[in-house]
Motif scaffolding. Structure first.
Motif, PDB file in Angstrom:
ATOM      1  N   PHE A  11       1.777  24.818   3.617  1.00 31.03           N
ATOM      2  CA  PHE A  11       2.131  25.300   4.920  1.00 31.03           C
ATOM      3  C   PHE A  11       2.829  24.162   5.601  1.00 31.03           C
ATOM      4  O   PHE A  11       2.325  23.086   5.507  1.00 31.03           O
ATOM      5  CB  PHE A  11       0.888  25.700   5.685  1.00 31.03           C
ATOM      6  CG  PHE A  11       0.140  26.863   5.320  1.00 31.03           C
ATOM      7  CD1 PHE A  11       0.345  28.167   5.650  1.00 31.03           C
ATOM      8  CD2 PHE A  11      -0.718  26.505   4.163  1.00 31.03           C
ATOM      9  CE1 PHE A  11      -0.444  29.007   5.081  1.00 31.03           C
ATOM     10  CE2 PHE A  11      -1.663  27.566   3.846  1.00 31.03           C
ATOM     11  CZ  PHE A  11      -1.312  28.984   4.211  1.00 31.03           C
ATOM     12  N   ALA A  12       3.952  24.289   6.241  1.00 31.00           N
ATOM     13  CA  ALA A  12       4.715  23.422   7.048  1.00 31.00           C
ATOM     14  C   ALA A  12       4.152  23.772   8.399  1.00 31.00           C
ATOM     15  O   ALA A  12       3.870  25.062   9.076  1.00 31.00           O
ATOM     16  CB  ALA A  12       6.072  23.565   7.026  1.00 31.00           C
ATOM     17  N   VAL A  13       3.519  22.716   9.115  1.00 31.86           N
ATOM     18  CA  VAL A  13       2.829  23.012  10.374  1.00 31.86           C
ATOM     19  C   VAL A  13       3.838  21.922  11.266  1.00 31.86           C
ATOM     20  O   VAL A  13       3.732  20.812  10.964  1.00 31.86           O
ATOM     21  CB  VAL A  13       1.356  22.421  10.301  1.00 31.86           C
ATOM     22  CG1 VAL A  13       1.013  22.396  11.654  1.00 31.86           C
ATOM     23  CG2 VAL A  13       0.673  23.237   9.386  1.00 31.86           C
ATOM     24  N   PRO A  14       4.247  22.471  12.444  1.00 35.91           N
ATOM     25  CA  PRO A  14       4.711  21.552  13.357  1.00 35.91           C
ATOM     26  C   PRO A  14       4.004  20.357  13.606  1.00 35.91           C
ATOM     27  O   PRO A  14       2.887  20.481  13.936  1.00 35.91           O
ATOM     28  CB  PRO A  14       4.978  22.215  14.577  1.00 35.91           C
ATOM     29  CG  PRO A  14       5.035  23.965  13.947  1.00 35.91           C
ATOM     30  CD  PRO A  14       3.978  23.824  12.825  1.00 35.91           C
ATOM     31  N   TRP A  15       4.709  18.991  13.561  1.00 37.10           N
ATOM     32  CA  TRP A  15       3.834  17.860  13.981  1.00 37.10           C
ATOM     33  C   TRP A  15       3.282  18.046  15.258  1.00 37.10           C
ATOM     34  O   TRP A  15       2.235  17.253  15.415  1.00 37.10           O
ATOM     35  CB  TRP A  15       5.051  16.518  13.825  1.00 37.10           C
ATOM     36  CG  TRP A  15       4.280  15.363  13.750  1.00 37.10           C
ATOM     37  CD1 TRP A  15       4.351  14.318  14.961  1.00 37.10           C
ATOM     38  CD2 TRP A  15       3.492  14.576  12.907  1.00 37.10           C
ATOM     39  NE1 TRP A  15       3.464  13.441  14.523  1.00 37.10           N
ATOM     40  CE2 TRP A  15       3.115  13.532  13.295  1.00 37.10           C
ATOM     41  CE3 TRP A  15       2.942  15.285  11.839  1.00 37.10           C
ATOM     42  CZ2 TRP A  15       2.299  12.927  12.547  1.00 37.10           C
ATOM     43  CZ3 TRP A  15       2.076  14.313  10.956  1.00 37.10           C
ATOM     44  CH2 TRP A  15       1.765  13.213  11.219  1.00 37.10           C
ATOM     45  N   THR A  16       4.020  18.501  16.360  1.00 38.67           N
ATOM     46  CA  THR A  16       3.324  18.508  17.532  1.00 38.67           C
ATOM     47  C   THR A  16       2.071  19.441  17.485  1.00 38.67           C
ATOM     48  O   THR A  16       1.404  19.496  18.543  1.00 38.67           O
ATOM     49  CB  THR A  16       4.503  19.271  18.608  1.00 38.67           C
ATOM     50  OG1 THR A  16       4.914  20.406  18.008  1.00 38.67           O
ATOM     51  CG2 THR A  16       5.636  18.346  18.625  1.00 38.67           C
ATOM     52  N   ALA A  17       1.839  20.230  16.578  1.00 33.15           N
ATOM     53  CA  ALA A  17       0.744  21.136  16.535  1.00 33.15           C
ATOM     54  C   ALA A  17      -0.611  20.209  16.099  1.00 33.15           C
ATOM     55  O   ALA A  17      -1.591  20.647  15.952  1.00 33.15           O
ATOM     56  CB  ALA A  17       0.755  22.310  15.654  1.00 33.15           C
ATOM     57  N   LEU A  18      -0.398  19.163  15.487  1.00 35.19           N
ATOM     58  CA  LEU A  18      -1.365  18.427  15.066  1.00 35.19           C
ATOM     59  C   LEU A  18      -1.947  17.107  16.035  1.00 35.19           C
ATOM     60  O   LEU A  18      -0.971  16.565  16.947  1.00 35.19           O
ATOM     61  CB  LEU A  18      -1.102  17.820  14.024  1.00 35.19           C
ATOM     62  CG  LEU A  18      -0.806  18.518  12.668  1.00 35.19           C
ATOM     63  CD1 LEU A  18      -0.002  17.821  11.236  1.00 35.19           C
ATOM     64  CD2 LEU A  18      -2.244  19.170  11.999  1.00 35.19           C
ATOM     65  N   THR A  19      -3.169  16.948  15.911  1.00 31.92           N
ATOM     66  CA  THR A  19      -3.609  15.947  16.822  1.00 31.92           C
ATOM     67  C   THR A  19      -4.362  14.914  15.995  1.00 31.92           C
ATOM     68  O   THR A  19      -5.179  15.328  15.295  1.00 31.92           O
ATOM     69  CB  THR A  19      -4.511  16.388  18.053  1.00 31.92           C
ATOM     70  OG1 THR A  19      -4.034  17.567  18.631  1.00 31.92           O
ATOM     71  CG2 THR A  19      -5.139  15.226  18.895  1.00 31.92           C
ATOM     72  N   LEU A  20      -4.004  13.760  16.053  1.00 27.50           N
ATOM     73  CA  LEU A  20      -4.814  12.428  15.480  1.00 27.50           C
ATOM     74  C   LEU A  20      -6.307  12.467  15.796  1.00 27.50           C
ATOM     75  O   LEU A  20      -6.628  12.594  16.779  1.00 27.50           O
ATOM     76  CB  LEU A  20      -4.109  11.228  15.703  1.00 27.50           C
ATOM     77  CG  LEU A  20      -4.747   9.903  15.215  1.00 27.50           C
ATOM     78  CD1 LEU A  20      -4.605   9.923  13.393  1.00 27.50           C
ATOM     79  CD2 LEU A  20      -4.305   8.609  15.763  1.00 27.50           C
ATOM     80  N   ASP A  21      -6.959  12.330  14.693  1.00 21.36           N
ATOM     81  CA  ASP A  21      -8.604  12.516  14.901  1.00 21.36           C
ATOM     82  C   ASP A  21      -8.837  11.082  14.320  1.00 21.36           C
ATOM     83  O   ASP A  21      -9.508  11.335  13.059  1.00 21.36           O
ATOM     84  CB  ASP A  21      -9.303  13.780  14.420  1.00 21.36           C
ATOM     85  CG  ASP A  21     -10.855  13.636  14.611  1.00 21.36           C
ATOM     86  OD1 ASP A  21     -11.284  12.743  15.152  1.00 21.36           O
ATOM     87  OD2 ASP A  21     -11.479  14.473  14.118  1.00 21.36           O
TER      88      ASP A  21
END
Length: 136
Positions: free
Chosen positions: A74-84
């Protein structure tokens, strides 16, 4: 000391390095992705850079399968991810079922990630804003 002497968050072992907010892309591949319920969603396989803007456009992650077999990408928009930083990975705010139904692809049949229709469909699915092409 080698430039490869970093921990999983990209911090150089011999001294404080650039992580966790400025990291080498190769330190991000293999990171886990979870949702807000802390359910495992997958693993980062690739970081896709937009060479026109110099920005990260997508993270390609795997989901499903067993021992790497049958994984859907899956390509996930980078802006949809949050660093944990606590779990050394990323959070994607979606339910597992939402990801299972997301537009994905086989590792041998990648989509044209520059196609405007594909970009718009992907961002609509994740509720993110598509970035604009730089002016020519």
């Amino acid at each position: 000391m080698s430039y490869l002497d970093r921990d999983t968050m990209g911090i150089y072992k011999a001294h404080k390095g650039p992580g966790p907010y400025l990291m080498g892309a190769n330190t991000l591949t293999g990171n886990n992705v979870i949702n807000k319920k802390e359910e495992a969603l997958g693993e980062i396989k690739e970081i896709m850079l937009d060479m026109r803007t110099g920005k990260v456009a997508y993270a390609v992650m795997s989901f499903g399968g067993f021992l790497g077999l049958g994984d859907k990408l899956f390509a996930v928009p980078w802006t949809a991810l949050t660093l944990d930083t606590g779990n050394h990975g990323f959070v994607l705010d979606v339910e597992k079922e939402h990801l299972a139904n997301a537009p994905g692809f086989d590792q041998d049949a990648w989509p044209d990630m520059t196609d405007a229709a594909w970009v718009n469909q992907l961002h609509a699915y994740y509720g993110t804003k598509a970035y604009q092409d730089p002016p020519i």
